[in-house]
Design an enzyme around this catalytic site. Structure first.
Site, PDB file in Angstrom:
ATOM      1  N   ASN A 212     -10.471  80.671 -22.056  1.00  0.00           N
ATOM      2  CA  ASN A 212     -11.753  80.254 -21.486  1.00  0.00           C
ATOM      3  C   ASN A 212     -12.792  80.064 -22.587  1.00  0.00           C
ATOM      4  O   ASN A 212     -12.650  80.582 -23.705  1.00  0.00           O
ATOM      5  CB  ASN A 212     -12.246  81.296 -20.485  1.00  0.00           C
ATOM      6  CG  ASN A 212     -12.435  82.652 -21.131  1.00  0.00           C
ATOM      7  OD1 ASN A 212     -11.517  83.161 -21.775  1.00  0.00           O
ATOM      8  ND2 ASN A 212     -13.597  83.244 -20.963  1.00  0.00           N
ATOM      9  N   VAL A 236     -16.176  77.172 -35.494  1.00  0.00           N
ATOM     10  CA  VAL A 236     -15.045  78.060 -35.781  1.00  0.00           C
ATOM     11  C   VAL A 236     -13.754  77.335 -35.416  1.00  0.00           C
ATOM     12  O   VAL A 236     -13.556  76.951 -34.257  1.00  0.00           O
ATOM     13  CB  VAL A 236     -15.160  79.381 -35.002  1.00  0.00           C
ATOM     14  CG1 VAL A 236     -13.959  80.264 -35.286  1.00  0.00           C
ATOM     15  CG2 VAL A 236     -16.457  80.092 -35.369  1.00  0.00           C
ATOM     16  N   SER A 361      -9.998  73.869 -30.196  1.00  0.00           N
ATOM     17  CA  SER A 361     -10.905  74.888 -30.730  1.00  0.00           C
ATOM     18  C   SER A 361     -12.228  74.303 -31.199  1.00  0.00           C
ATOM     19  O   SER A 361     -13.212  75.029 -31.311  1.00  0.00           O
ATOM     20  CB  SER A 361     -10.251  75.644 -31.889  1.00  0.00           C
ATOM     21  OG  SER A 361     -10.140  74.815 -33.032  1.00  0.00           O
ATOM     22  N   GLU A 615     -45.060  67.547  18.596  1.00  0.00           N
ATOM     23  CA  GLU A 615     -45.811  66.642  19.455  1.00  0.00           C
ATOM     24  C   GLU A 615     -46.703  65.772  18.603  1.00  0.00           C
ATOM     25  O   GLU A 615     -47.030  66.099  17.459  1.00  0.00           O
ATOM     26  CB  GLU A 615     -46.642  67.412  20.471  1.00  0.00           C
ATOM     27  CG  GLU A 615     -47.696  68.334  19.867  1.00  0.00           C
ATOM     28  CD  GLU A 615     -48.458  69.099  20.939  1.00  0.00           C
ATOM     29  OE1 GLU A 615     -48.748  68.477  21.969  1.00  0.00           O
ATOM     30  OE2 GLU A 615     -48.737  70.284  20.736  1.00  0.00           O
ATOM     31  N   GLY A 616     -47.059  64.616  19.176  1.00  0.00           N
ATOM     32  CA  GLY A 616     -47.953  63.689  18.518  1.00  0.00           C
ATOM     33  C   GLY A 616     -49.052  63.258  19.460  1.00  0.00           C
ATOM     34  O   GLY A 616     -49.301  63.892  20.491  1.00  0.00           O
ATOM     35  N   PHE A 618     -49.283  60.614  21.406  1.00  0.00           N
ATOM     36  CA  PHE A 618     -48.898  59.988  22.669  1.00  0.00           C
ATOM     37  C   PHE A 618     -47.665  60.610  23.305  1.00  0.00           C
ATOM     38  O   PHE A 618     -47.199  60.116  24.325  1.00  0.00           O
ATOM     39  CB  PHE A 618     -48.638  58.491  22.455  1.00  0.00           C
ATOM     40  CG  PHE A 618     -49.847  57.756  21.987  1.00  0.00           C
ATOM     41  CD1 PHE A 618     -50.924  57.545  22.823  1.00  0.00           C
ATOM     42  CD2 PHE A 618     -49.918  57.282  20.682  1.00  0.00           C
ATOM     43  CE1 PHE A 618     -52.043  56.864  22.386  1.00  0.00           C
ATOM     44  CE2 PHE A 618     -51.031  56.601  20.245  1.00  0.00           C
ATOM     45  CZ  PHE A 618     -52.104  56.395  21.100  1.00  0.00           C
ATOM     46  N   GLU A 620     -44.245  63.907  23.051  1.00  0.00           N
ATOM     47  CA  GLU A 620     -43.663  65.127  22.516  1.00  0.00           C
ATOM     48  C   GLU A 620     -42.204  64.882  22.159  1.00  0.00           C
ATOM     49  O   GLU A 620     -41.587  63.910  22.616  1.00  0.00           O
ATOM     50  CB  GLU A 620     -43.768  66.268  23.542  1.00  0.00           C
ATOM     51  CG  GLU A 620     -45.191  66.647  23.911  1.00  0.00           C
ATOM     52  CD  GLU A 620     -45.248  67.745  24.957  1.00  0.00           C
ATOM     53  OE1 GLU A 620     -44.185  68.061  25.540  1.00  0.00           O
ATOM     54  OE2 GLU A 620     -46.347  68.280  25.191  1.00  0.00           O
ATOM     55  N   LYS A 652     -37.437  62.172  22.787  1.00  0.00           N
ATOM     56  CA  LYS A 652     -38.822  61.751  22.585  1.00  0.00           C
ATOM     57  C   LYS A 652     -39.380  61.303  23.934  1.00  0.00           C
ATOM     58  O   LYS A 652     -38.829  60.403  24.572  1.00  0.00           O
ATOM     59  CB  LYS A 652     -38.898  60.608  21.578  1.00  0.00           C
ATOM     60  CG  LYS A 652     -38.478  61.000  20.175  1.00  0.00           C
ATOM     61  CD  LYS A 652     -38.709  59.845  19.220  1.00  0.00           C
ATOM     62  CE  LYS A 652     -38.363  60.238  17.796  1.00  0.00           C
ATOM     63  NZ  LYS A 652     -38.632  59.144  16.845  1.00  0.00           N
ATOM     64  N   ASP A 763     -41.416  58.393   5.034  1.00  0.00           N
ATOM     65  CA  ASP A 763     -41.636  59.850   5.070  1.00  0.00           C
ATOM     66  C   ASP A 763     -40.329  60.571   4.763  1.00  0.00           C
ATOM     67  O   ASP A 763     -39.962  61.524   5.442  1.00  0.00           O
ATOM     68  CB  ASP A 763     -42.174  60.258   6.440  1.00  0.00           C
ATOM     69  CG  ASP A 763     -42.709  61.695   6.446  1.00  0.00           C
ATOM     70  OD1 ASP A 763     -42.908  62.251   5.347  1.00  0.00           O
ATOM     71  OD2 ASP A 763     -42.897  62.257   7.528  1.00  0.00           O
TER      72      ASP A 763
END
Length: 910
Positions: A212, A236, A361, A615-616, A618, A620, A652, A763
């Site tokens: 490793n 090395v 190596s 909700e907005g 006009f 939900e 909606k 968005d």
């Protein structure tokens, strides 16, 4: 000295000589031990900084080895026990290989008694990511001084490649410590910043041989090491017998990194190398083991590809070099692979197996720097000055000491003349400012008078762009609004006139934009003239927006060579259920809206309410369940729900008292949603339009939105060190780095689909992405309606609601939304994903400062602020994000390129 010991030393010297001959041009760490400039003052005072100092006489500039300036050393203001947070930092300005350090206490002519018995080192190559130095056995603590006057030199095994080095003195009790230091090494001329390789494996012989990369200082995830350097670049060279080592007290196989043929069905090991700048490569040298009696063989061949940037395609045909894998001489050797002078910053090399094992190596390159002005990348993040940071990863630079200046005595006449000149210049400046302010007031007053007209189209010419804004009549009073509490940010008292809003409102086009938003439609207005194309560039104030097909151009078309590869979307008003405009989309055919939605009627009785999502103005958005959905929903996509289990859907709902315009917009939104057919976009499942309230039913995913989902996870392999909110004691589900890339690739795929339709999603953020089974991602649009994310949106003087932390500068200042601005938002979304949504973008800036930063992008004077690199983000992926935030929209990569990079190349690129 015994004969055996002498023979061993001669043999070791011979091996090193052979290794040097084989690895032509490679550095020798034994010769890289030059003083780097603390003692001889080659390193200036301005490049030495500290966390704190006891007094000016023990400041950072007095920390030079063998120096007796001031009180004789650097001494921190506070105790180093038990937190060990005090540090001395040296900036070498360029990457160096640091192989040795020297320390000394405070002697001060016999008056000083303070010294540090031990210390730790941390280092950084870029000033953002800091790494703890550890020896070959994983120990961090280095033994220091035993008295205040003596110099103690310590070899660093392994050496570190660094630009910045910090010394952290330690103590086992509350006591005063002082420190003087020197660094020894040489300039890192290879230019190699990092390499990516599969994790080394273990060979089982009569004893376990561990192959490793034990000194790798990057990240490890999904069986891959990336973003760092390790044993393949430490100078090395391994011995002929890979079970032996030149280092003392290490395990068998220490000098080599190896991979078994059985673990790679492709028949090769793929590695990638990143360099500091564009280079012309002549040769790659790889030191390999050839002990074929134990299965180690030279590679059968090597092929390499080149590219100049992180998100670019690999150039041309690969360079092939056949080797054949020698069975004759079992000695380890360096193989040279000619690279033919190819130019690039990134190399991807495949080493073909010729036997059971490949053991390397050391890998080095012979190359020359190429001065190519076209190879430019966005600048590294710059942050404005603020209060002194307290975390380890911050940079604190002490100003250079001031030299005394002789004061010249001037006559009173000269002083008087100077004062008069200064007063005159000040008056001229005030007059110029007043004239400039008067000019803008006239422009703004004209713009406001235009807004009051019943029907008007305004043309505003901006360098290289034309903004077309149409304003329709409507009521004067804005909709009611309750100030949201920002998410994850403290409450600040707002100034009377915010600077950011003033910056927005100083743009006449944006004043018209906000005036349009402040007047919701109140019914059909007077007929629109045929030449006035109805457009509206309002920012994020409905669900979907749809550009009309252009008619005859109002202005002459620009020259063909000036057209960017991103087209701006012409936009018309479309007020959706959730109160926020999300998509700007191509026009529907004439009369398409009047034809009604597709008749996928959904029985209301099968919807079972669970909770309200948001909700907005006009309507939900509700989360509902559908029982036995298989016999109800028909679509182009299978429903991944077992029979007998309910299906989660988002519903909606348009309020019954909504205006006629809102109802028409709702039907248009249904029509638009029915056109979206992609695995990574939420789909329309059905509608309820026979009676009130009107409803549309869309996908909803079982794991909710991506923001909440990722914030509940931790990254595997402890890669998240440095992420906000992470603690050792936190227990929770984990997610791998490759899976984060898979998430980003799915978002890019969905956005690529929208771009092919010329849709602009305005968005894009993790709050608007949903997570399903097996980490399936679907892009949605109702994050704005949720109170949970109110703090992600900024209200401009009570009118437009903008996700400014995700918006491109041209969206904030000019209201221009294009596919290129979606690419900007995608870069911010990818940043959120790699941060596991633990921080809000630009969380250290207020909303006003974010808007002012958009102005810095417009001015382009080098003062703009970028999001910092996430701790687990490789440099190349971060550079891709920086390209998404390029000032010029045409310089941002398209979604097809972003998807290809995240899906195919990201794990192999660092």
């Amino acid at each position: 000295m015994g004969t055996g010991t002498l023979s061993s030393l001669l043999l070791l010297l011979l091996l090193v000589t052979i290794g040097d001959a084989d690895m032509k041009g490679h550095f020798d760490p034994a010769k890289c031990r030059y003083a780097l400039g603390m003692q001889d003052r080659t390193i200036p005072d301005s490049d030495i900084s500290v966390s704190s100092s006891w007094s000016d006489s023990t400041a950072a500039r007095h920390s030079r080895l063998e120096s007796s300036d001031g009180d004789g050393a650097w001494c921190p203001a506070g105790p180093v026990f038990p937190k060990e947070e005090e540090y001395l930092q040296v900036d070498l300005r360029r990457l160096h290989l640091v192989a040795l350090v020297g320390t000394q206490g405070r002697h001060a002519g016999g008056l000083g008694k303070e010294f540090s018995r031990s210390y730790r080192l941390r280092y950084s190559r870029d000033g953002r990511r800091w790494m703890d130095w550890k020896d070959r056995w994983g120990q961090e603590v280095i033994s220091g001084n035993e008295d205040p006057g003596g110099v103690v030199l310590k070899d660093l095994g392994p050496p570190m490649v660094a630009r910045l080095v910090r010394f952290y003195p330690r103590a086992d009790r509350v006591m005063s410590v002082c420190l003087r230091v020197e660094l020894y090494g040489c300039l890192w001329r290879d230019g190699l910043l990092s390499y990516t390789a599969p994790v080394g494996q273990t060979m089982q012989l009569s004893e376990m041989v561990y192959l490793n990369d034990s000194t790798y200082d990057g990240y490890t995830a999904g069986g891959l090491q990336y973003g760092g350097l390790g044993q393949l670049a430490d100078g090395v060279v391994g011995l002929d017998d890979f079970r032996q080592s030149q280092e003392l007290r290490v395990w068998p196989g220490y000098d080599y990194v190896g991979w078994s043929n059985h673990s790679f069905p492709s028949g090769y090991v793929e590695m990638e190398f990143e360099f500091d700048r564009l280079r012309s490569f002549q040769t790659m040298q790889v030191h390999c083991n050839n002990m074929h009696t134990l299965g180690a063989r030279l590679p059968g061949g090597v092929e390499c590809r080149f590219k100049r940037g992180p998100a670019m395609a690999w150039e041309g045909e690969p360079v092939h070099h056949a080797l054949g894998g020698s069975l004759g001489d079992p000695r380890a050797r360096a193989i040279s692979v000619p690279l033919g002078g190819h130019v690039g910053r990134f190399l991807q090399c495949r080493f073909l197996f010729a036997g059971p094992w490949l053991l390397f190596s050391e890998i080095s390159f012979i190359s020359d720097v190429v001065n190519d002005s076209s190879d430019t990348f966005p600048p590294a993040p710059w942050w404005p000055p603020g209060p002194p940071p307290t975390n380890f990863s911050s940079l604190e630079l002490e100003p250079r000491g001031q030299q005394p200046v002789a004061k010249a005595e001037g006559s009173p006449t000269a002083i008087l003349i100077g004062c008069l000149v200064a007063i005159i210049l000040l008056l001229l400046l005030i007059i110029a400012l007043m004239l400039w302010r008067l000019h803008w007031r006239r422009l703004l007053s004209k713009a406001e008078r235009r807004v009051l007209e019943e029907e008007l189209t305004v043309h505003l010419s901006v360098p290289g762009d034309t903004i077309l804004i149409n304003n329709r009549p409507g009521p004067r009073e804005p909709p009611p609004y309750q100030e949201p509490r920002p998410r994850g940010t403290p409450t600040h008292s707002a100034p009377c006139v915010p600077n950011g809003s003033a910056l927005l409102l100083s743009n006449p086009a944006y004043r018209l934009l906000l005036a349009t938003y402040a007047r919701p439609p109140r019914g059909p207005g007077p007929p629109t003239p045929a030449w006035a194309k109805p457009t509206n560039t309002q920012a994020c104030s409905g669900d979907y927006m749809e550009p009309e097909k252009p008619g005859a151009p109002l202005l002459p078309p620009p020259p063909q060579n000036s057209v960017p590869h991103y087209a701006e979307a012409d936009i018309v008003t479309l007020q959706g259920v959730t109160g926020g405009n999300t998509y700007a989309v191509p026009a529907l055919p004439p009369g398409a809206v009047g034809d009604g939605p597709p008749r996928v009627d959904f029985p209301r009785s099968r919807l079972r309410f669970k909770e309200k999502l948001g909700e907005g103005q006009f309507g939900e958005v509700h989360l509902c369940e559908v029982e036995d959905p298989q016999d109800l929903v028909t679509s182009d996509f299978p429903i991944s729900v077992q029979k007998g289990h309910p299906l989660l859907v988002a519903v909606k709902i348009l309020r019954p008292d909504a205006t006629k315009n809102a109802r028409n917009d709702f039907l248009k939104e249904v029509k638009i949603m029915s056109r979206l057919k992609d695995l990574n976009i939420i789909r329309l499942l059905g509608v309820c339009v026979q009676d009130d309230p009107l409803c549309m039913i869309t996908d909803y995913m079982e794991n909710g939105d991506l923001n909440q989902f990722l914030s509940a996870h931790q990254l595997e392999n402890k890669v998240t060190q440095g992420l906000p909110g992470d603690r050792e004691s936190d227990q929770g589900p984990t997610i791998s780095y490759p899976m984060l890339l898979h998430v980003g690739a799915q978002i890019a795929s969905g956005m690529r689909y929208l771009a092919t339709l010329n849709f602009v999603h305005r968005d894009l953020a993790t709050r608007n992405c949903l997570v399903g089974e097996n980490f399936t991602i679907k892009i949605a649009d109702f994050g704005m309606s949720r109170n949970l994310y109110a703090g992600d949106y900024y209200r401009v003087q009570g009118r437009a609601v903008l996700p400014i932390r995700w918006m491109a500068w041209e969206c904030i200042l000019m209201g221009k939304f294009t596919t290129a601005s979606d690419v900007w938002a995608f870069g911010v979304t990818l940043w959120e994903v790699l941060m596991l949504c633990r921080s809000q973008p630009f969380g250290q800036l207020t909303d006003e400062q974010v808007i002012e930063n958009a102005g810095e992008f417009f001015r382009d004077q080098g003062r703009q602020v970028y999001l910092s690199r996430p701790p687990a983000c490789p440099q190349t992926l971060y550079e891709l994000m920086l390209r998404c935030w390029s000032r010029e929209p045409e310089q941002r990569p398209p979604f097809s390129q972003l998807h290809r990079f995240l899906a195919d190349d990201a794990l192999n690129t660092v």
